[in-house]
Design a protein around this motif. Structure first.
Motif, PDB file in Angstrom:
ATOM      1  N   ALA A  14      -3.196  28.503  31.018  1.00  9.39           N
ATOM      2  CA  ALA A  14      -2.659  27.293  31.508  1.00  9.39           C
ATOM      3  C   ALA A  14      -1.676  26.777  30.254  1.00  9.39           C
ATOM      4  N   TYR A  15      -0.913  25.833  30.693  1.00 13.38           N
ATOM      5  CA  TYR A  15       0.030  25.378  29.701  1.00 13.38           C
ATOM      6  C   TYR A  15      -0.389  23.706  29.758  1.00 13.38           C
ATOM      7  N   THR A  16      -0.403  22.998  28.324  1.00 15.15           N
ATOM      8  CA  THR A  16      -0.632  21.624  28.204  1.00 15.15           C
ATOM      9  C   THR A  16       0.395  20.773  27.844  1.00 15.15           C
ATOM     10  N   ALA A  17       0.565  19.711  28.316  1.00 16.46           N
ATOM     11  CA  ALA A  17       1.430  18.657  28.112  1.00 16.46           C
ATOM     12  C   ALA A  17       0.965  17.392  28.482  1.00 16.46           C
ATOM     13  N   GLY A  18       1.646  16.423  28.548  1.00 15.30           N
ATOM     14  CA  GLY A  18       1.515  15.172  29.183  1.00 15.30           C
ATOM     15  C   GLY A  18       1.811  15.225  30.679  1.00 15.30           C
ATOM     16  N   LEU A  19       0.922  14.570  31.207  1.00 12.65           N
ATOM     17  CA  LEU A  19       0.824  14.382  32.690  1.00 12.65           C
ATOM     18  C   LEU A  19       2.340  14.165  33.308  1.00 12.65           C
ATOM     19  N   GLY A  20       3.070  13.348  32.852  1.00 10.95           N
ATOM     20  CA  GLY A  20       4.426  12.940  33.157  1.00 10.95           C
ATOM     21  C   GLY A  20       5.496  14.153  33.033  1.00 10.95           C
ATOM     22  N   ALA A  21       5.189  14.864  31.738  1.00 11.69           N
ATOM     23  CA  ALA A  21       5.911  16.081  31.417  1.00 11.69           C
ATOM     24  C   ALA A  21       5.578  17.280  32.119  1.00 11.69           C
ATOM     25  N   LEU A  22       4.500  17.489  32.530  1.00 11.77           N
ATOM     26  CA  LEU A  22       4.033  18.619  33.471  1.00 11.77           C
ATOM     27  C   LEU A  22       4.612  18.290  34.978  1.00 11.77           C
ATOM     28  N   ALA A  23       4.719  17.194  35.432  1.00  9.22           N
ATOM     29  CA  ALA A  23       5.106  17.079  36.858  1.00  9.22           C
ATOM     30  C   ALA A  23       6.617  17.385  36.689  1.00  9.22           C
ATOM     31  N   GLY A  24       7.254  17.072  35.668  1.00  4.76           N
ATOM     32  CA  GLY A  24       8.722  17.414  35.506  1.00  4.76           C
ATOM     33  C   GLY A  24       8.655  19.035  35.259  1.00  4.76           C
ATOM     34  N   GLN A  25       7.905  19.524  34.503  1.00  4.50           N
ATOM     35  CA  GLN A  25       8.141  20.941  34.163  1.00  4.50           C
ATOM     36  C   GLN A  25       7.853  21.795  35.235  1.00  4.50           C
ATOM     37  N   ARG A  26       6.685  21.270  36.110  1.00  2.52           N
ATOM     38  CA  ARG A  26       6.212  22.115  37.404  1.00  2.52           C
ATOM     39  C   ARG A  26       7.373  22.280  38.292  1.00  2.52           C
ATOM     40  N   ILE A  27       8.279  21.543  38.343  1.00  2.00           N
ATOM     41  CA  ILE A  27       9.429  21.745  39.312  1.00  2.00           C
ATOM     42  C   ILE A  27      10.371  22.933  39.139  1.00  2.00           C
ATOM     43  N   LYS A  28      10.202  23.210  37.584  1.00  2.00           N
ATOM     44  CA  LYS A  28      11.222  24.573  37.376  1.00  2.00           C
ATOM     45  C   LYS A  28      10.450  25.755  37.470  1.00  2.00           C
ATOM     46  N   PHE A  29       9.015  25.981  37.860  1.00  2.00           N
ATOM     47  CA  PHE A  29       8.393  27.038  38.142  1.00  2.00           C
ATOM     48  C   PHE A  29       8.879  27.664  39.070  1.00  2.00           C
ATOM     49  N   LYS A  30       8.930  29.110  39.144  1.00  2.00           N
ATOM     50  CA  LYS A  30       9.320  29.880  40.283  1.00  2.00           C
ATOM     51  C   LYS A  30       8.846  29.486  41.559  1.00  2.00           C
ATOM     52  N   ASP A  31       7.544  29.430  41.633  1.00  3.02           N
ATOM     53  CA  ASP A  31       6.744  28.801  42.796  1.00  3.02           C
ATOM     54  C   ASP A  31       5.982  27.660  42.491  1.00  3.02           C
ATOM     55  N   PRO A  32       6.243  26.374  42.640  1.00  2.00           N
ATOM     56  CA  PRO A  32       5.667  25.252  42.250  1.00  2.00           C
ATOM     57  C   PRO A  32       4.339  25.013  42.995  1.00  2.00           C
ATOM     58  N   ALA A  33       4.405  25.489  44.074  1.00  2.00           N
ATOM     59  CA  ALA A  33       2.962  25.476  44.923  1.00  2.00           C
ATOM     60  C   ALA A  33       1.887  26.262  44.647  1.00  2.00           C
ATOM     61  N   GLU A  34       2.159  27.205  43.800  1.00  3.97           N
ATOM     62  CA  GLU A  34       1.100  28.087  43.226  1.00  3.97           C
ATOM     63  C   GLU A  34       0.551  27.519  41.861  1.00  3.97           C
ATOM     64  N   HIS A  35       0.749  26.261  41.620  1.00  3.91           N
ATOM     65  CA  HIS A  35       0.358  25.827  40.562  1.00  3.91           C
ATOM     66  C   HIS A  35      -0.072  24.246  40.504  1.00  3.91           C
ATOM     67  N   GLN A  36      -1.266  23.944  40.148  1.00  2.00           N
ATOM     68  CA  GLN A  36      -1.708  22.455  40.037  1.00  2.00           C
ATOM     69  C   GLN A  36      -1.946  21.846  38.748  1.00  2.00           C
TER      70      GLN A  36
END
Length: 342
Positions: A195-217
């Motif tokens: 897991a990776y932890t941060a603020g909800l807003g920050a995670l929403a922004g960082q998730r976009i940069k993942f190789k496949d955002p759909a694989e992460h919740q």
């Protein structure tokens, strides 16, 4: 006799005109006017908050605040130089005077205010810490992360909050910290952490940069309250006043129904006293701070009110699609409000 003496003293205080106490000159304001731009410390790159595209063009909620400050002080929202700062670098960069302020996702805490020589000038985003996990892991709540490995940025509030949360519940986890947020995110994306932890807003922004955002919740459970806002150095009260009331003006404009589209009409026709004060028609509020009386008009005209900024950067009109929630006006069930302009 004592009663009348006290009453007379109170009467004298009441009779003292507002604004009689003059603020000292502002070295920061003078420097900004001399160089012709705001030096704004921002995040290294967080979509929705402060992020530069391939052309070097910065966008985001915090970037919009920097632009609003430039519009207010210099009359031109484009007069901003952005300095990317890491979690560790942000404090010395601000303290050294390299930037005029920080406008990045920085949590307001007691110890930072008391020991780092910084002041927080209001809240522009109510954040809350949670975790991003792989969808296939079937993690439903934070407690399900017991015995997991968690990536986090070193020196962040999230590092300490996560450690405290699991320790208080007698749950064992392994927390691996990284000097840079990007390194922590990369390690998680590569499978080195559960897991990776941060603020909800920050995670929403960082998730976009993942190789496949759909694989992460992103988990919906929040383990902290982390209000964030623009930050200045100790001292220079006039500059702090400007930084604080620029944010207030963004919020007040939304509350008063002033938008980038109707601001000219509101300025010309509104009979609402607070609207007229905010837009510089009466009251000379800009003069009190040492800037133009059209300072708030320039903010709304060039950048927009808080709601306009929120929607296009992190809200439903953005890739992050974050609901307003706590960041809604208090009149609509949120926590945002501003002191009166009077």
């Amino acid at each position: 006799m004592k009663f009348y003496g006290f009453a007379a003293a109170v009467a004298c205080l009441v009779a003292t005109p507002a604004g009689a106490q003059q603020l000292a000159p502002s070295p920061t304001l003078d420097a900004v006017k001399a160089r012709g731009n705001i030096e704004c410390g921002v995040h290294l790159g967080l979509p929705g908050f402060s992020f530069a595209n391939d052309k070097g063009e910065w966008t985001g909620l915090d970037v919009d605040y920097c632009k609003s400050l430039a519009a207010a002080v210099l009359g031109d929202a484009t007069k901003v130089k952005y300095t990317p700062t890491s979690v560790q670098q942000r404090w010395p960069i601000l303290q050294s005077g390299q930037v005029d302020l920080l406008a990045r996702n920085t949590t307001i805490t007691f110890s930072r205010n008391a020991t780092l020589g910084v002041n927080f000038q209001g809240i522009n985003f109510y954040e809350g810490q949670t975790f991003v996990v792989r969808t296939k892991a079937k993690v439903a709540k934070v407690a399900d992360l017991a015995d997991a490995t968690i990536c986090v940025a070193a020196g962040s509030t999230e590092e300490k909050t996560a450690a405290d949360w699991f320790r208080e519940r007698n749950l064992k986890v392994t927390i691996i910290n990284f000097q840079k947020n990007d390194d922590a995110i990369s390690a998680y994306d590569q499978g080195r952490c559960d897991a990776y932890t941060a603020g909800l807003g920050a995670l929403a922004g960082q998730r976009i940069k993942f190789k496949d955002p759909a694989e992460h919740q992103i988990l919906t459970e929040i383990i902290s309250n982390d209000p964030q806002g623009p930050t200045t150095r100790w001292g220079d009260e006039r500059w702090q006043l400007i930084v604080r009331w620029v944010l207030n003006a963004q919020i007040a404009a939304e509350a008063l129904g002033i938008t980038s589209k109707n601001v000219d009409e509101m300025k010309a026709k509104s009979t609402n006293t607070e609207v007229r004060r905010l837009l510089g028609v009466e009251g000379k509020f800009g003069d009190m701070m040492g800037i133009g009386n059209d300072w708030a008009y320039n903010i709304v005209k060039q950048v927009g009110n808080y709601g306009e900024s929120y929607e296009r950067t992190v809200g439903m009109a953005s890739p992050l699609k974050l609901k307003r929630g706590s960041n809604e006006l208090w009149t609509k069930g949120g926590l945002l409000f501003t002191p009166p302009f009077q």
